[in-house]
Design an enzyme around this catalytic site. Sequence first.
Site, PDB file in Angstrom:
ATOM      1  NE  ARG A   1      17.514  31.637  -5.192  1.00  0.00           N
ATOM      2  CZ  ARG A   1      16.643  30.694  -5.605  1.00  0.00           C
ATOM      3  NH1 ARG A   1      16.130  30.744  -6.826  1.00  0.00           N
ATOM      4  NH2 ARG A   1      16.280  29.716  -4.809  1.00  0.00           N
TER       5      ARG A   1
ATOM      6  CE1 TYR B   1      34.147  48.023 -16.021  1.00  0.00           C
ATOM      7  CE2 TYR B   1      33.441  45.739 -15.893  1.00  0.00           C
ATOM      8  CZ  TYR B   1      33.910  46.889 -15.284  1.00  0.00           C
ATOM      9  OH  TYR B   1      34.136  46.890 -13.939  1.00  0.00           O
TER      10      TYR B   1
ATOM     11  CG  ASP C   1      27.504  48.333 -20.908  1.00  0.00           C
ATOM     12  OD1 ASP C   1      26.969  49.334 -20.388  1.00  0.00           O
ATOM     13  OD2 ASP C   1      28.386  47.658 -20.338  1.00  0.00           O
TER      14      ASP C   1
ATOM     15  CE  LYS D   1      31.032  51.119 -12.688  1.00  0.00           C
ATOM     16  NZ  LYS D   1      31.250  50.455 -13.961  1.00  0.00           N
TER      17      LYS D   1
HETATM   18  C1  LIG Z   1      31.350  49.188 -14.305  1.00  0.00           C
HETATM   19  C2  LIG Z   1      30.893  48.730 -15.614  1.00  0.00           C
HETATM   20  C3  LIG Z   1      30.357  47.443 -15.776  1.00  0.00           C
HETATM   21  C4  LIG Z   1      30.296  46.443 -14.645  1.00  0.00           C
HETATM   22  O1  LIG Z   1      29.424  46.859 -13.639  1.00  0.00           O
HETATM   23  P1  LIG Z   1      29.529  46.360 -12.107  1.00  0.00           P
HETATM   24  O2  LIG Z   1      28.323  46.972 -11.493  1.00  0.00           O
HETATM   25  O3  LIG Z   1      30.825  46.849 -11.559  1.00  0.00           O
HETATM   26  O4  LIG Z   1      29.482  44.869 -12.143  1.00  0.00           O
HETATM   27  C5  LIG Z   1      29.901  47.093 -17.035  1.00  0.00           C
HETATM   28  N1  LIG Z   1      29.972  47.941 -18.082  1.00  0.00           N
HETATM   29  C6  LIG Z   1      30.494  49.187 -17.971  1.00  0.00           C
HETATM   30  C7  LIG Z   1      30.543  50.069 -19.167  1.00  0.00           C
HETATM   31  C8  LIG Z   1      30.969  49.619 -16.736  1.00  0.00           C
HETATM   32  O5  LIG Z   1      31.498  50.850 -16.627  1.00  0.00           O
END
Ligand SMILES: *Cc1c(COP(=O)(O)O)cnc(C)c1O
Length: 402
Positions: free
Chosen positions: A60, A113, A185, A210
Amino acid sequence: MSQIDKPSLSTMSVWAGEDSLLWQGATQVPVVHSVSFGYEDIETWQEVALGKKSGHIYGRNTNPTVAVFEDKIRQLEGAEAATSFATGMAAISNTLFTLLSPGERVVSVKDTYGGTNKIFLEFLPRFQVEVALCETTDTEAIEAAIEQGCKVLYLETPTNPTLKVLDIARLSEAAHRQGAVVVVDNTIATPINQKPLALGADLVLHSATKFLGGHADALGGIVCGAKPLIEKIYHYREITGATLDPMAAYLLLRGTKTLNLRIRQQNESALRIAQYLQAHPAVSQVFYPGLETNEQYALAKRQMQGFGGLMSFALHGGFEAVRAFIPRLRYAHRAANLGAVETIVGVPATTSHVESTQQERQAMGIPESLIRYSVGIEDTDDLIADIEQAFTAIPQRLSSRS
Ligand SMILES: *Cc1c(COP(=O)(O)O)cnc(C)c1O
């Protein structure tokens, strides 16, 4: 420093972090499936447990495969330290809950998001954290909100799905005057196209699900920044437990080796497709920061090295036109994802902003008929031909422009 000590992003994508865990001459990082790590003598065990000696204790907290992934992304972002998570949302929520306490204030924008927006509107207020969400492109309004008090400035740029761009350098300066921590982000841009830390941010985070992983087969998240901040966020995660799995870490690590190649192709392809769409009579609006007609083109050009693989566009004829167009695409998954080697198409109401109500989407300026198009690594001409033939599925009466 010579070239060899300062490798380029393509070389780093392949090699960074890889050499720390090669076993018996293997050229690939092993997936270490072990929940705990044993020690013959109590002294060593104790020193590792107290962090005085490097090593692993319990899955963990840390894992060798996961650590290699963290090191690769850390180097790509030019950061001192990094810690990873089970998903991007875990990275975002753990970061915000680490940095914020009751009575403090976070400043962000309306079009983060969908999941992030939920953290701001639903969860943080329950802990008496004040949330100020500004108009995304109104820099003066964001600066004014920061001046009224700010513990954390949270930015996402470009935004998903309307690809708005925020001025990281200018807003970081305003936030630092208030002693705030700046979080960006960087999921949509990736470190190939944008370096938030170099622009003045304190923390850069990703949904590794992504573009970083790039193959739509593993979930993950990561936060990079200065060591003292990362240690605090790591501590929150080791206790609350949203840990990245070693198998997912391996898949993300393998995907990241081609990051620079993929992003270069996607940058090039997306720009050409956006230009094609903008000139097409079936399209009413294109959202892509790389278009010279985009209001934020100058800012995007200044702070980004490429404009990325994500765009969105609206069709004449509203949602009915969208319903005719989307099923006819041959080279696109119709799915709630982005940033993969395959092209992926979706509408925000079922993808990025499925967590939001129609009213909330409207407030964020997201038309119900908007199409989000995440360009894969297919041949650009094939993708354009595919879009072209799918346009013919839109009934003539819908596309007759007023
Ligand atoms: C998909 C996404 C997230 C969330 O990510 P997960 O891996 O699905 O939890 C956060 N910020 C952006 C810009 C995203 O495209």
